[in-house]
Design an enzyme around this catalytic site. Structure first.
Site, PDB file in Angstrom:
ATOM      1  N   HIS A 126     130.127  87.891  97.960  1.00 48.88           N
ATOM      2  CA  HIS A 126     130.868  88.717  97.000  1.00 48.88           C
ATOM      3  C   HIS A 126     130.191  90.072  96.795  1.00 48.88           C
ATOM      4  O   HIS A 126     130.300  90.656  95.715  1.00 48.88           O
ATOM      5  CB  HIS A 126     130.936  87.997  95.650  1.00 48.88           C
ATOM      6  CG  HIS A 126     131.448  86.592  95.719  1.00 48.88           C
ATOM      7  ND1 HIS A 126     130.969  85.589  94.934  1.00 48.88           N
ATOM      8  CD2 HIS A 126     132.417  86.038  96.490  1.00 48.88           C
ATOM      9  CE1 HIS A 126     131.614  84.448  95.219  1.00 48.88           C
ATOM     10  NE2 HIS A 126     132.489  84.692  96.149  1.00 48.88           N
ATOM     11  N   HIS A 141     137.637  90.080  95.867  1.00 49.63           N
ATOM     12  CA  HIS A 141     136.878  88.844  95.917  1.00 49.63           C
ATOM     13  C   HIS A 141     135.568  88.992  96.710  1.00 49.63           C
ATOM     14  O   HIS A 141     134.500  88.752  96.160  1.00 49.63           O
ATOM     15  CB  HIS A 141     137.801  87.771  96.533  1.00 49.63           C
ATOM     16  CG  HIS A 141     137.219  86.404  96.656  1.00 49.63           C
ATOM     17  ND1 HIS A 141     137.975  85.279  96.818  1.00 49.63           N
ATOM     18  CD2 HIS A 141     135.953  85.972  96.667  1.00 49.63           C
ATOM     19  CE1 HIS A 141     137.202  84.211  96.906  1.00 49.63           C
ATOM     20  NE2 HIS A 141     135.967  84.605  96.809  1.00 49.63           N
ATOM     21  N   GLU A 145     135.328  76.380  97.989  1.00 51.15           N
ATOM     22  CA  GLU A 145     135.932  77.194  99.046  1.00 51.15           C
ATOM     23  C   GLU A 145     135.426  76.801 100.443  1.00 51.15           C
ATOM     24  O   GLU A 145     135.468  77.611 101.363  1.00 51.15           O
ATOM     25  CB  GLU A 145     135.653  78.674  98.771  1.00 51.15           C
ATOM     26  CG  GLU A 145     136.290  79.168  97.474  1.00 51.15           C
ATOM     27  CD  GLU A 145     136.249  80.675  97.360  1.00 51.15           C
ATOM     28  OE1 GLU A 145     137.296  81.312  97.497  1.00 51.15           O
ATOM     29  OE2 GLU A 145     135.135  81.203  97.133  1.00 51.15           O
ATOM     30  N   HIS A 191     130.053  83.449 103.425  1.00 50.51           N
ATOM     31  CA  HIS A 191     131.030  83.946 102.444  1.00 50.51           C
ATOM     32  C   HIS A 191     130.274  84.547 101.274  1.00 50.51           C
ATOM     33  O   HIS A 191     129.450  83.879 100.643  1.00 50.51           O
ATOM     34  CB  HIS A 191     131.935  82.822 101.944  1.00 50.51           C
ATOM     35  CG  HIS A 191     132.772  83.234 100.756  1.00 50.51           C
ATOM     36  ND1 HIS A 191     133.521  84.391 100.743  1.00 50.51           N
ATOM     37  CD2 HIS A 191     132.957  82.670  99.532  1.00 50.51           C
ATOM     38  CE1 HIS A 191     134.137  84.506  99.572  1.00 50.51           C
ATOM     39  NE2 HIS A 191     133.805  83.488  98.812  1.00 50.51           N
TER      40      HIS A 191
END
Lengths: 267, 267, 267, 267
Positions: free
Chosen positions: A129, A197, A108, A127
């Site tokens: 989760h 996500h 990603e 990023h």
């Protein structure tokens, strides 16, 4: 937990990205120091976010190599707690490795390249989760600011619905197109939730990106609890958000602590 | 917590069960290596699931000795965090120890034998009592997929009601008959909840069984929190579940980290 | 966390109280061994309950010196995690120290003496303030069994309202009268909640008292979560409770682990 | 976690502020000892509150230098877990450093000075951001006493709304005026919540301020959970609060433990 803390010297932490942001003419030797320092920061930030449980075995953080630069640093594809300096790769804004690099970074990685492309003010991107954030992405309840250290939430936290960007995905932002769509959802905001996500959090330097990640998660927990009490909630108002966000270095003290804990294995 | 991590070499982890799954002709010496490696995996997986708080003092994990094999490896009856290589026993599908074995394994070993018997695709099985899962077994609220790393939840997570399998039990699956009934409830799904007791999670290898256990628990917490916010929840849809489940190795990076943390006592 | 676990020998744990319960004629030397072993158990149990977060800086556990004995062992007044063998005192059923003892034990020691007086089956008693238990004492929601390891909850967990025992108290059970009233509330049950204060848990040996304390807390958390999901909850039924409670040693594996973790500082 | 605890001597802890409170004539040498001891207490209290997760990277605690004194001790501006003796500064009631001090303390130091000015009974002050407290500041749900160790909550915990004290702030109490307004909100109570920010907790000595901080947070969690069960909650009544608050040293055992854990890195 705090064993031995008293006998260790406390050293000021030279924030390379801040120095770079000062936009001074940098000589070659200074530039080399800065690169080493940036790499150290990325490694430390990975460990900090793992220790703070914003990352589990997954998640990534990047830093732009300098103001206006079309390159960023990110680890090859390993768990954040395991990242070491030798893992850090340099990528261009197409999220392709620079030079003769044979290793691969995270699938990603386009999240990073595409946001840096359209947000010149952004110097670092996370990023993650973090589970507490997910409920706000899969319901229509917006994240709103409830905590002074999370005041940036008041600037607005949009939600990225990947179904609107590409039908029939595997949920991952693993193409340049999906990266561009995510960057568009983010707009000029400090963070964007990703439905089912996680989230992407940006900052004007690595400290801001890390600290916003930590306090976005705290805000989510506090807001959920307050809403569960079944009464009207008083959120930070526009003026409070604005004034608090004007603080030039609200998180320096936290970074100093987290960095040392990550380095020494204390927590 | 991360003390000393930087100076330790990171070694690729040879996943024995994956190698076995490739179904190559295995020579005797390779087979011996594979056995040792499988035993190591079972020990590690026990420690990983204890560290991840999927196991407390109870819970067990097994691995089939090879594709199509009618044998499986499991520890004798000790707490997961205490399992060592010498504790690992070999059982047949009747869950009887192979050879001259005098030690006894877990009372609920039939869970493993009876599932391996009817699920040739299953190479590893976890039985746990993670508290977050229990509410979904004692109410009629089904677990549904809310988190991309838990996409397999979208394949369906049935609930085993032991009262339908045998009236007047002590809640434990301690007979072949109850094991068969549980296997029937599981069907072709990735996991089955056990009302008032826990869950059984299966995988095509030990990494999948462990990681699904971890992310089943995360899904339960996130879903409960989202539902508590009193609004419509957007779950992963069929296409997302299918595409995400097609990923050949979604959890490798996690296993690499967990294994190292379990081995080195870092967390 | 699990560092070094593999290289340490695992030794079977000789449960002194169980041996005593067998009610054999005990010779003097055996009795001395038994006393030392009982003291060790009380120290270990204090550390286990602190590690399991059933105790914080407060809470206490006692053990009767033998079947039918009018004496019990308990620490002098220090925090559970700090208890050492030298802290253990012997008390009679009036909760007065035996012999020339000058030290004082906990102010609420009467909890122990008064329960031992009327419950000959009880060999060990825990008093704790675990926060998860409090909501069930300050509302009219009864604790009910939702988890197989907490099946004893199905025998009934009454609530002690100190206002009915003595008007105008400071909440503490610090007189023989209040101890008697608490023992009356407990009746023949495995535990009693104390409104706005905590709980008392009893066992036929120290392992049962400790493990029931741990799983009473788990049951409270699971039940609260299940009820919050707004649907009918399926509790363990009478037959399940009865059959599960007939298990002669359901918690031995847990005690073996907890004891070792407490002894070695691993968790 | 408890490794090595048994072999370490336990030493009684001489509480300097308690000695000072006894209001004896103090000779110069005694005074010097007392100062050193007070500094030690402030350092320890910082570490304790970090270990208890009342502080994260932010938060501060101060202690008055003696009964009736117009001076207080507080760390310079660093994260609580990192505070060492050399960081402790002496401030007057205008929250200006005494003597030739060049370092700066926390921006919100006025919280301390302004409360000491109007509350001669207060010898120690904590300012924290514990997330569990926030929901009670941003809704109209008052904190009420549900737990015997939190009985002081029954004296009343007001909420400070900074909007009423100064329009258009950045949420921080960073002026003498805001400090005075906060002190006015606190009144003669043991603590005051700050809307969207945190809380201030006071004590007649450092042990009381620290322990009240810990148990205020426990009360918030327990009360929220009890209220979520949707039934009438029985709170401690006036008599119970009064009688419990009359206890001269309810938290000494906790301080002894926390101090040792903080000093030895055990937790």
């Amino acid at each position: 937990m705090l064993a031995g803390m008293d006998v260790l010297p406390r050293r000021g932490f030279l924030l390379a990205s801040a120095a770079a942001a000062a936009n001074v003419a940098i000589r070659l030797s200074a530039q080399q120091v800065s690169r080493e320092s940036l790499v150290d920061d990325v490694v430390t930030a990975n460990h900090v976010l793992a220790a703070q449980e914003i990352f589990d075995a997954f998640g990534h953080i990047s830093v732009r190599t300098g103001p206006g630069a079309g390159r960023y640093l990110i680890s090859r594809s390993v768990a954040p707690a395991q990242v070491i300096a030798a893992d850090i790769m340099e990528m261009d804004l197409d999220s392709k490795p620079v030079g003769n690099e044979k290793r691969t970074s995270y699938r990603e990685r386009f999240i990073h390249g595409e946001i840096y492309r359209v947000r010149p003010d952004v110097m670092s991107i996370v990023h993650c989760h973090a589970p507490s954030l997910i409920p706000f992405g899969i319901t229509k309840v917006p994240l709103r600011p409830v905590y002074h250290n999370s005041s940036f939430v008041g600037e607005g936290i949009p939600v990225f619905e990947i179904r609107e960007a590409g039908s029939d995905t595997n949920m991952l932002v693993e193409t340049p197109e999906l990266g561009k769509a995510l960057a568009k959802s983010l707009g000029n905001k400090p963070a964007v939730l990703m439905r089912g996500h996680g989230a992407v959090i940006v900052g004007k330097n690595i400290v801001e990106a890390v600290a916003r990640s930590v306090y976005l998660e705290v805000n989510a927990r506090v807001q959920a609890q307050a809403m569960a009490m079944g009464q009207r909630v008083t959120y930070l108002d526009e003026g409070e958000v604005k004034k608090r966000s004007a603080d030039p270095d609200p998180y320096g003290r936290a970074w100093d602590l987290w960095k040392r804990q990550a380095t020494q294995g204390n927590r």
